[in-house]
Design a protein around this motif. Structure first.
Motif, PDB file in Angstrom:
ATOM      1  N   THR A  72      -3.795  21.335  16.176  1.00  0.00           N
ATOM      2  CA  THR A  72      -2.641  20.588  16.657  1.00  0.00           C
ATOM      3  C   THR A  72      -1.399  21.369  16.279  1.00  0.00           C
ATOM      4  O   THR A  72      -0.980  21.399  15.131  1.00  0.00           O
ATOM      5  N   HIS A  73      -0.817  22.003  17.280  1.00  0.00           N
ATOM      6  CA  HIS A  73       0.313  22.896  17.023  1.00  0.00           C
ATOM      7  C   HIS A  73       1.081  23.042  18.315  1.00  0.00           C
ATOM      8  O   HIS A  73       0.502  23.088  19.389  1.00  0.00           O
ATOM      9  N   ASP A  74       2.387  23.090  18.210  1.00  0.00           N
ATOM     10  CA  ASP A  74       3.215  23.232  19.393  1.00  0.00           C
ATOM     11  C   ASP A  74       3.340  24.701  19.761  1.00  0.00           C
ATOM     12  O   ASP A  74       3.997  25.473  19.063  1.00  0.00           O
ATOM     13  N   PRO A  84      -1.176  29.185  21.540  1.00  0.00           N
ATOM     14  CA  PRO A  84      -1.195  28.397  20.323  1.00  0.00           C
ATOM     15  C   PRO A  84      -1.292  29.304  19.115  1.00  0.00           C
ATOM     16  O   PRO A  84      -1.892  30.369  19.166  1.00  0.00           O
ATOM     17  N   HIS A 105      -0.951  13.163  29.723  1.00  0.00           N
ATOM     18  CA  HIS A 105      -1.558  13.657  28.481  1.00  0.00           C
ATOM     19  C   HIS A 105      -2.541  12.632  27.932  1.00  0.00           C
ATOM     20  O   HIS A 105      -3.697  12.958  27.603  1.00  0.00           O
ATOM     21  N   GLU A 122      -3.290  21.011  22.972  1.00  0.00           N
ATOM     22  CA  GLU A 122      -1.897  21.462  22.912  1.00  0.00           C
ATOM     23  C   GLU A 122      -1.426  22.093  24.222  1.00  0.00           C
ATOM     24  O   GLU A 122      -0.226  22.297  24.435  1.00  0.00           O
ATOM     25  N   TRP A 123      -2.374  22.419  25.118  1.00  0.00           N
ATOM     26  CA  TRP A 123      -2.014  23.032  26.394  1.00  0.00           C
ATOM     27  C   TRP A 123      -1.802  22.026  27.512  1.00  0.00           C
ATOM     28  O   TRP A 123      -1.414  22.415  28.620  1.00  0.00           O
TER      29      TRP A 123
END
Length: 319
Positions: free
Chosen positions: A2-4, A17, A290, A304-305
């Motif tokens: 989980t990362h922007d 990512p 989403h 995240e995509w």
């Protein structure tokens, strides 16, 4: 993870990512290619699998009577040296060729090792990506630190020996391999590799298993990815009905890999455009779609995509 991914946009290229982020509190895994796991999926055609490791692609070694073609290098010099040594052992004196499905460092970031040992062939759009985006990508990946940075120590952007335009039929001796650019999809320079006599297709990151499609949509730095054109590419690839599909990452399988990606891209487009037609705000569209996609595909990775893909398709709808 989980990362922007928006935080990793380089001024010279697309973002991905952050593999340098900790995953569930664990240290960053080393993106090591394991050549000992190679398996034959057709006569004279081996795949070194990614073993579901991050930043490790599926790598192909395709043999003919006179030559051997390697597909992908892995990230960095040490990985590529292992792949080259393995291919040379398979070749036993036959000529060596190398190609890559697109320019990202985990796919092409070891090609320099093959210089003087193999002829490196790519499509023109991929060569352009290597030249214009390659340096920025290497710096971005080094910025992730840890084993990724160590893998990239001493790596530079490779220079292809042969650049083709509309397609390239490579005669390996009794086996012809077709290198085919697809046009814009995951990147501007995607190409697929077909082995017609074996019914095998290497897709690169146009198709992956068990994950949401990677949409590097980061204006103004990079808008080459196209959901609409990617879907068109997948329609064509699915219609070719190969016997075996080797995705960029994930398990090797049958033609259902292509139809699954195609159906997901269509689902993504339709759900996004349905809401875009109703004049919803993009932020609202992103939140709704989403949540919907996570509900429908709860076991997939790479969530995240999803948001970048929705923004991409909103922009394409407006165009």
């Amino acid at each position: 993870m989980t990362h922007d991914p928006m935080t990793n946009v380089p001024a010279t290229g697309e973002a991905v990512p952050d593999p340098g982020a900790e995953i569930a509190g664990s240290p960053i895994p080393d993106p090591a290619v394991r050549v000992a796991g190679a398996r034959e999926i057709a006569p004279g055609l081996l795949v070194i699998p990614d073993h579901r490791a991050g930043l490790v692609p599926n790598i192909g070694v395709i043999g003919g009577a006179e030559a051997v073609l390697v597909v992908e290098t892995g990230i960095g010099v040490a990985n590529a040296e292992q792949v080259l040594a393995f291919a040379a052992e398979v070749a036993k004196g036959r000529r060596l060729y190398l190609t890559t499905t697109h320019f990202h460092p985990e796919h092409a970031g070891g090609a320099q090792v093959f210089a003087g040992e193999a002829t490196y062939l790519v499509n023109r759009a991929q060569a352009d990506d290597l030249r214009t985006k390659g340096p920025g990508y290497l710096e971005m990946f080094r910025g992730f630190g840890g084993p990724i940075a160590r893998r990239l120590d001493g790596v530079h952007v490779p220079t292809p020996d042969v650049v083709y335009d509309d397609g390239y039929d490579l005669d390996l001796g009794g086996r012809t391999v077709r290198l085919r650019p697809t046009g814009r999809g995951h990147t501007k320079g995607d190409q697929v590799i077909e082995v017609p006599d074996a019914g095998v297709l290497f897709t690169g990151d146009l198709a992956e298993t068990g994950r949401f499609a990677i949409f590097p949509w980061f204006p103004p730095h990079d808008t080459d990815v196209s959901g609409v054109r990617w879907l068109s590419v997948m329609d064509r690839l699915a219609a070719s009905a190969p016997r075996v599909v080797v995705p960029g990452h994930g398990d090797v399988g049958g033609p259902e890999i292509l139809t699954t990606v195609r159906d997901y891209l269509r689902e993504l487009r339709d759900e996004t455009w349905l809401r875009r037609d109703s004049a919803m705000a993009v932020t609202e569209i992103a939140a709704e779609v989403h949540a919907l996609l996570l509900e429908r595909h709860p076991d997939w990775t790479g969530q995240e995509w999803i948001t970048p893909s929705i923004h991409c398709l909103c922009a394409e709808h407006a165009a």
